[in-house]
Write an enzyme that holds these catalytic residues in place. Structure first.
Site, PDB file in Angstrom:
ATOM      1  N   GLU A   1      41.819 -36.825  45.719  1.00 53.70           N
ATOM      2  CA  GLU A   1      43.084 -36.219  45.317  1.00 53.70           C
ATOM      3  C   GLU A   1      42.872 -34.826  44.725  1.00 53.70           C
ATOM      4  O   GLU A   1      42.088 -34.632  43.798  1.00 53.70           O
ATOM      5  CB  GLU A   1      43.781 -37.120  44.282  1.00 53.70           C
ATOM      6  CG  GLU A   1      45.018 -36.546  43.646  1.00 53.70           C
ATOM      7  CD  GLU A   1      46.174 -36.399  44.612  1.00 53.70           C
ATOM      8  OE1 GLU A   1      46.794 -35.315  44.606  1.00 53.70           O
ATOM      9  OE2 GLU A   1      46.450 -37.352  45.376  1.00 53.70           O
TER      10      GLU A   1
ATOM     11  N   SER B   1      50.104 -35.117  49.753  1.00 47.00           N
ATOM     12  CA  SER B   1      49.221 -36.261  49.997  1.00 47.00           C
ATOM     13  C   SER B   1      49.680 -37.066  51.202  1.00 47.00           C
ATOM     14  O   SER B   1      48.861 -37.555  51.990  1.00 47.00           O
ATOM     15  CB  SER B   1      49.188 -37.167  48.759  1.00 47.00           C
ATOM     16  OG  SER B   1      48.655 -36.495  47.645  1.00 47.00           O
TER      17      SER B   1
ATOM     18  N   HIS C   1      45.538 -36.240  39.827  1.00 49.39           N
ATOM     19  CA  HIS C   1      46.930 -35.967  40.174  1.00 49.39           C
ATOM     20  C   HIS C   1      47.706 -35.810  38.878  1.00 49.39           C
ATOM     21  O   HIS C   1      47.401 -36.467  37.879  1.00 49.39           O
ATOM     22  CB  HIS C   1      47.494 -37.121  41.011  1.00 49.39           C
ATOM     23  CG  HIS C   1      48.847 -36.858  41.609  1.00 49.39           C
ATOM     24  ND1 HIS C   1      49.996 -36.763  40.850  1.00 49.39           N
ATOM     25  CD2 HIS C   1      49.240 -36.692  42.898  1.00 49.39           C
ATOM     26  CE1 HIS C   1      51.027 -36.540  41.633  1.00 49.39           C
ATOM     27  NE2 HIS C   1      50.603 -36.488  42.884  1.00 49.39           N
TER      28      HIS C   1
ATOM     29  N   ASP D   1      42.800 -34.152  49.892  1.00 52.75           N
ATOM     30  CA  ASP D   1      44.089 -34.276  50.568  1.00 52.75           C
ATOM     31  C   ASP D   1      44.831 -32.946  50.611  1.00 52.75           C
ATOM     32  O   ASP D   1      45.492 -32.620  51.591  1.00 52.75           O
ATOM     33  CB  ASP D   1      44.951 -35.357  49.911  1.00 52.75           C
ATOM     34  CG  ASP D   1      45.222 -35.087  48.432  1.00 52.75           C
ATOM     35  OD1 ASP D   1      44.507 -34.279  47.818  1.00 52.75           O
ATOM     36  OD2 ASP D   1      46.161 -35.704  47.879  1.00 52.75           O
ATOM     37  N   HIS D   2      44.711 -32.157  49.544  1.00 51.38           N
ATOM     38  CA  HIS D   2      45.397 -30.861  49.469  1.00 51.38           C
ATOM     39  C   HIS D   2      44.899 -30.115  48.242  1.00 51.38           C
ATOM     40  O   HIS D   2      44.096 -30.627  47.456  1.00 51.38           O
ATOM     41  CB  HIS D   2      46.922 -31.045  49.402  1.00 51.38           C
ATOM     42  CG  HIS D   2      47.378 -31.941  48.275  1.00 51.38           C
ATOM     43  ND1 HIS D   2      47.317 -31.569  46.949  1.00 51.38           N
ATOM     44  CD2 HIS D   2      47.894 -33.191  48.287  1.00 51.38           C
ATOM     45  CE1 HIS D   2      47.770 -32.543  46.184  1.00 51.38           C
ATOM     46  NE2 HIS D   2      48.122 -33.546  46.958  1.00 51.38           N
TER      47      HIS D   2
END
Length: 635
Positions: A271, A311, A430, A484-485
């Protein structure tokens, strides 16, 4: 004692359930060739699983009828009116399911609101359609007649029940209770249960194997209902012929690799693990000492980009090679029943056991749903973790902290049958970026809230590899680590279009060297699936989407594609191409995770056309492929 009103409603709904069983039988029989790889037991399970979708569709379709049925009137005129409402509401549902028994052969999925987009065509060809498919009127007429004939009508005894019952507080309380129970049952049935997210079309593919049986579990009423509310996707017509489209796509498929290993594959999707936070890509200044050290032992691709900024867009890219090129995520779109051959399916055909782990509540972002669509055999979420949300390892926000969850992941991998493919999606880094209380102050706080959380996640990775290294499967495993990003940003050099997608990609194999690769090639999340297929030597040429390349393919320098601010971007090692919402092409010089704000004023016309056509071809294949369920037909 159940009242006559509720008893009648229940019998009328059960009659519809019987009709939907017949519709599912007809759909399966008409398309049995598409499901021939499934065994009898698997087909029966799909039928059983379908009851959940039938209940949801029937209740939603009949909300007006249920409300009118609460009126305690048993006169012949009112009951005939109710039967008319019942038949009028359900006749279109019968029709769309019967039509789909034929239409499925053309589009390969249950129908959606796309019927409204071709209304003009239907009107123009109505005579021809009736001439070709007149026989569909026979099952429609038969089912409609059965509903009319067997529709339960009240008896004289039912009317007497209300005539004799005194109008007391007890009667009023019973009526209120019945209305509340009916409302609760209806809401629960439409949602499909008490799970976090309401029932969606993609859930059909989670419990069926092979995944194509999800179409049997579904019904067309449900898929039609669920298709409303989505942003329409604009059809692209840049290339008039499939041959011209294919040429512009610049497809590179993996070549046969004799003697390829049958290693395990573990994908760690971290994440918000952006390149901006590590040290190895930033002159040693970062928050990831373990990742930095591990990167020196594997292949770190330094020009890697995410295919999306959310995500929910990462899993389709990583596990199926499908980049996020539309505003709405694929996972929640009405395209999730399209033909899609995920990495789990491709490896599962060759004896791999496959699984996805995510420490958040089951249903979060539809990851459990998409795991099934991608052919992953098992999904492990918060419900499967010992103690679940009551565990001391629960972070109070999203799910299980990364360190204990990755330890749990390592233990579970030891119980997987080899060879295995397993993906874990972490979540601690996150927002609100928590760090367990026992580690407060242990990790450098940095200048952004995420920095300490990234330090903790890096520590969790260290502990995971320490535990994994003691397992017998460790040296037989290819590890793929990526993000994911991106997330919060501080460094100015990352504050541009490319920088907002810049993430690391690391391939690590503790048991020996990996095939040669150019670590400065352009890579993207959509490259993971073809890379794994190439490394393992799996024959899957016609089941691979052409958006991504294997990182071991020396005939190309790679590419990345993504959507930002209504423009689509194609990244090459020399230039970045932009296709605006108004179909204007722009060319920018490429620098690692950086590009100027203004395009080149006088770009090379040959390069602009070459890369512009390539970007348009990717976009046309993606868009029209989803609309027509034809993503694989160009292969």
């Amino acid at each position: 004692m159940i009242s006559p009103l509720l008893r009648l409603m229940l019998r009328r709904l059960l009659l519809l359930m019987g009709a939907y069983v017949l519709l599912r039988l007809g759909f399966y029989w008409a398309n049995r060739a598409a499901f021939q790889e499934a065994g009898t037991e698997q087909v029966l399970w799909a039928f059983w699983h379908g009851f959940r979708f039938d209940i949801s569709a029937i209740l939603l379709q009949n909300v007006p009828f249920l409300l009118l049925s609460l009126v305690p009137a048993f006169g012949r005129g009112w009951q005939r009116f109710l039967r008319g409402v019942y038949l009028v509401l359900n006749a279109p549902a019968l029709a769309v399911n019967i039509i789909d028994s034929v239409y499925f052969k053309f589009i390969g999925r249950r129908t959606s609101d796309e019927l409204f987009t071709i209304t003009g065509d239907i009107e123009r060809q109505a005579g021809q359609l009736v001439g070709h498919y007149w026989f569909l009127l026979l099952p429609f007429g038969a089912l409609f007649g059965l509903l009319w004939y067997f529709y339960p009508l009240p008896t004289a005894r039912d009317a007497e029940f209300y005539a004799r019952e005194p109008r007391t507080i007890r009667r009023f309380g019973r009526v209120v209770l019945e209305v509340v129970l009916l409302a609760a049952f209806t809401v629960l049935g439409i949602r499909g249960g008490l799970q976090l997210k309401p029932l969606r079309t993609g859930h059909a593919f989670m419990q069926t194997s092979p995944p194509i049986l999800g179409h049997v579990a579904l019904n067309s009423t449900f898929t039609f209902q669920k298709s409303f509310g989505y942003e329409p996707v604009e059809r692209r017509n840049y290339f008039a012929t499939p041959a011209a489209l294919q040429q512009a796509l610049a497809v590179h498929k993996p070549k046969p690799r004799p003697g390829a290993p049958r290693d395990n594959v573990v994908i760690l999707l971290i994440e918000s693990f952006a390149s901006e936070y590590n040290g190895i890509e930033n002159g040693g200044k970062g928050y990831t000492p373990f990742f930095d050290s591990l990167a020196t032992q594997g292949l770190l691709f330094r020009d890697h980009y995410a295919n999306g900024r959310r995500s929910i867009e990462s899993l389709p890219a990583v596990l199926a090679g499908l980049p996020g090129l539309m505003e709405s995520p694929f996972i929640t779109s009405n395209f999730q029943t399209d033909e899609l051959h995920g990495l789990g399916e491709l490896l599962g055909r060759h004896g791999y056991s496959t699984s996805v782990f995510h420490g958040a509540e089951n249903g979060t972002m539809g990851f459990n749903t998409f795991s099934g669509i991608a052919g992953m055999q098992r999904y492990y979420g918060l419900n499967e973790y010992p103690g679940g949300a009551k565990s001391p390892d629960y972070d109070g926000h999203w799910g299980i902290f990364d360190e204990p969850y990755l330890q749990y992941f390592a233990q579970q991998l030891g119980q997987q049958k080899e060879p295995f493919l397993s993906t874990v999606f972490t979540l601690t880094s996150h927002e609100p970026f928590p760090v367990p209380a026992k580690y407060k102050g242990k990790f450098a706080p940095g200048e952004l809230p995420i920095h300490a959380s990234i330090g903790y996640t890096d520590f969790a990775l260290r502990q995971f590899f320490k535990a994994a290294s003691k397992q017998p499967w460790f040296n037989r495993t290819l590890f793929i680590i990526l993000a994911d990003h991106t997330s919060q940003t501080l460094r100015p050099e990352y504050q541009n279009v490319l920088g907002s997608f810049k993430t690391p990609l690391l391939l690590y194999h503790p048991g020996g060297p990996l095939p040669a690769a150019d670590v400065h090639r352009i890579t993207q999340q959509a490259d993971v699936t073809p890379t794994v297929i190439d490394y393992l030597g799996i024959p899957a040429d016609k089941q691979l989407l052409p958006f991504g390349y294997s990182v071991f393919d020396s005939t190309t320098t790679g590419r990345a594609i993504f959507l930002r601010d209504n423009s689509h971007f194609l990244v090459h090692r020399d230039f970045v191409t932009e296709l605006t919402a108004t179909n204007q092409l722009r060319l920018y010089p490429y620098l690692t995770h950086s590009m100027p704000a203004e395009p080149i004023r006088n770009p090379d016309p040959q390069k602009l056309k070459q890369y512009g056509d390539e970007l348009k071809a990717c976009l046309q294949l993606f868009t029209n492929g989803l609309l027509d369920n034809s993503l694989y037909r160009t292969q």
